[in-house]
Design a protein around this motif. Structure first.
Motif, PDB file in Angstrom:
ATOM      1  N   GLU A  40       2.565  -0.416   0.133  1.00 20.59           N
ATOM      2  CA  GLU A  40       3.925  -0.781   0.552  1.00 20.59           C
ATOM      3  C   GLU A  40       4.894   0.282   0.057  1.00 20.59           C
ATOM      4  OE1 GLU A  40       6.355  -4.436  -0.850  1.00 20.59           O
ATOM      5  OE2 GLU A  40       5.265  -5.090   0.943  1.00 20.59           O
ATOM      6  N   GLN A  76       1.655  -4.081   8.762  1.00 20.55           N
ATOM      7  CA  GLN A  76       0.301  -3.852   8.248  1.00 20.55           C
ATOM      8  C   GLN A  76      -0.700  -3.576   9.363  1.00 20.55           C
ATOM      9  OE1 GLN A  76      -1.145  -6.870   5.568  1.00 20.55           O
ATOM     10  NE2 GLN A  76      -2.609  -5.459   4.648  1.00 20.55           N
ATOM     11  N   TRP A  79       7.664   0.492   6.478  1.00 17.44           N
ATOM     12  CA  TRP A  79       7.226  -0.593   5.593  1.00 17.44           C
ATOM     13  C   TRP A  79       6.085  -0.135   4.683  1.00 17.44           C
ATOM     14  CZ3 TRP A  79       6.821  -6.204   7.862  1.00 17.44           C
ATOM     15  CH2 TRP A  79       6.667  -7.125   6.830  1.00 17.44           C
ATOM     16  N   TYR A  80       5.138   0.611   5.260  1.00 19.81           N
ATOM     17  CA  TYR A  80       3.991   1.107   4.489  1.00 19.81           C
ATOM     18  C   TYR A  80       3.976   2.630   4.527  1.00 19.81           C
ATOM     19  CZ  TYR A  80       2.254  -3.680   4.552  1.00 19.81           C
ATOM     20  OH  TYR A  80       2.134  -5.036   4.384  1.00 19.81           O
TER      21      TYR A  80
END
Length: 379
Positions: free
Chosen positions: A339, A313, A362-363
Motif C-alpha cells: 500500500e 488490489q 493506492w498500491y
C-alpha cells in the motif's frame, strides 16, 4: 471567485441527490449512470431510483432498492463520501488547502511517516475537513509518491517492502542527491539533473505545474527534469509549450510519443540519476499488454529503477502477474507490492459499476533489470 463572492454551497449543505444537485455536472452523472447502468436486482431496467442515504441512482425502483439494501450498504458510505467531495469541490468556497508552502526551512526536517506528518512538517495550512484532505492528496499523490521513494527518510525500508536490491538501487540515486547537498555552496559546479520519466502519462501530466515544485522542495539542492511521455501526455490548460521551467530547480517536458519512439533522444540512462514511474498503467489489461511489453523491456534493459502504481488490489495483482509472465528472469524486485503511504485519500467511483472503488496510486511496487556479473574464466 472574488473576495466578496458568496459560495454556492455552504459546508453544512454538501449532500444532494445527484438528480437534484445544484451543480449541472453532477446532475449529468445521474443521467450517465441511468443510461449506461442497470439495476443489480433485475439486471434489465435502468437504475433511476436514488438511495436516500448516498444520493446515487442505484436501483430501478424503491422495491428493488429495499430488497438489495444489505448489499448496497457495503458501498453506501463510499458513495456518500464521494457525493459530498464532488459538491465541496464545486461549492465555490476558497480552497485554503491549495495554498501550498514554498521552500522547506533548513531547520525543519520533513517527516514522511504519513500524510498528516508530511503536511504538518512541510507547513501546509491546517485542514479542517476530510473533503480538504481528499482534494489535496489527490493532487499531491504524484510528486509525493516520487519523493517518498527517493528520499533518505522514505517510509519504505527493509522492514517495509524494500528489498536488498531496492536499497542498493535507491542508494545510487540518494548518493547523487546527497552530493548535490554537500556541494550546494560551490558556485562553480553545475549539477546534472535527476531525470524522472513518467511513462504513459495521462492526468498527472495535466496537473498545475507548481504541484511538482513540491518534489523539488523535498530536495532543495537538486535540479529535476520531469518527462511526461505518452500519446496522452498533454500539458495543462494555458500552457502551450512542451517545455516549462517551473523554477531554477524544476523543468517539465511533455512528449506525446510512445516511449520507444522517444527514448533515443535521452539515452544513455544512468542508474545514479534516472528513474521511471508508471502511474496506474494497467499493464495487465489484455488490450494494453502488447503495447506495454516492448516499453517495459527497454526500461528493464536500462537497469534504472522502475516504480509502478495501481488504483486497487485487483489492478495491482493483474499487473504483477503480467510482469512476472512477460519479463520473467530479467528483473529484480526493488519494492514488493505494498500500500502506497502517499496514495490519494479521495475515493473514485466507477460510474458503470457503483460497487467498484479506487484511489489514485493506492498500491506501489518497484523493479529493475537484473545485473549480470561478467566473470573471466581464463584458460
Amino acid at each position: 471567485m472574488g473576495a466578496s463572492a458568496k459560495p454556492l454551497l455552504q459546508p453544512d449543505n454538501l449532500f444532494h441527490p445527484l438528480a437534484q444537485s445544484p451543480i449541472p455536472a453532477i446532475r449529468e452523472k445521474h443521467v450517465y449512470i441511468a443510461e449506461h447502468g442497470c439495476c443489480p436486482v433485475c439486471q434489465s431496467k435502468p437504475p433511476t431510483y436514488e438511495c436516500p442515504d448516498c444520493g446515487y441512482p442505484t436501483h430501478c425502483s424503491e422495491e428493488h432498492y429495499l430488497q438489495d439494501k444489505a448489499n448496497h450498504d457495503k458501498v453506501c458510505g463510499w458513495l456518500k463520501e464521494t457525493n459530498m467531495d464532488d459538491h465541496d469541490l464545486r461549492s465555490g468556497r476558497r480552497f485554503r488547502e491549495f495554498d501550498f508552502p514554498k521552500k522547506q526551512p533548513n531547520e525543519n526536517t520533513i517527516n514522511l511517516a504519513n500524510w498528516d506528518t508530511l503536511l504538518y512538517t512541510r507547513g501546509f495550512p491546517s485542514l479542517v475537513s476530510q473533503h480538504a484532505i481528499h482534494h489535496i492528496t489527490k493532487l499531491l499523490t504524484y510528486p509525493l509518491t516520487i519523493g517518498s521513494l527517493l528520499h533518505p527518510l522514505s517510509p519504505y525500508n527493509l522492514k517495509n517492502a524494500l528489498t536488498v536490491e531496492g536499497l542498493r538501487s535507491l542508494t545510487a540515486l540518494r548518493t547523487t542527491l546527497g552530493e548535490h547537498s554537500q556541494m550546494s555552496t560551490r558556485k562553480d559546479v553545475i549539477f546534472d539533473p535527476i531525470r524522472v520519466f513518467i511513462v504513459g502519462a495521462r492526468a498527472e501530466a495535466m496537473l498545475p505545474p507548481h504541484v511538482y515544485s513540491q518534489l523539488a522542495f523535498m530536495f532543495p539542492h537538486s535540479p529535476f527534469h520531469i518527462y511526461f511521455v505518452g500519446p496522452e501526455a498533454t500539458p495543462p490548460p494555458g500552457n502551450d509549450s512542451t517545455h516549462l521551467g517551473v523554477s531554477l530547480q524544476m523543468m517539465l517536458r511533455w512528449e506525446r510519443k510512445l516511449f520507444h519512439e522517444f527514448y533515443h533522444e535521452v539515452t544513455p540512462f544512468d542508474p545514479y540519476r534516472d528513474v521511471f514511474f508508471l502511474f496506474s498503467p494497467g499493464l495487465g489489461y489484455p488490450f494494453a499488454r502488447s503495447l506495454w511489453r516492448p516499453t517495459l523491456e527497454l526500461m528493464i534493459q536500462s537497469q534504472c529503477p522502475i516504480f509502478v502504481t495501481a488504483y486497487n488490489q485487483s489492478d495491482m495483482n493483474a499487473d504483477v502477474a503480467t510482469i512476472e509472465e512477460d519479463h520473467k528472469d530479467t528483473f529484480d524486485w526493488l519494492v514488493k507490492p505494498t500500500e502506497n503511504t502517499f496514495r490519494s485519500l479521495k475515493k473514485e467511483i466507477n460510474l458503470l459499476d457503483l460497487t467498484e472503488t479506487s484511489q489514485a496510486n493506492w498500491y506501489v511496487y518497484g523493479i529493475r533489470g537484473k545485473k549480470y556479473e561478467v566473470t573471466f574464466t581464463g584458460e
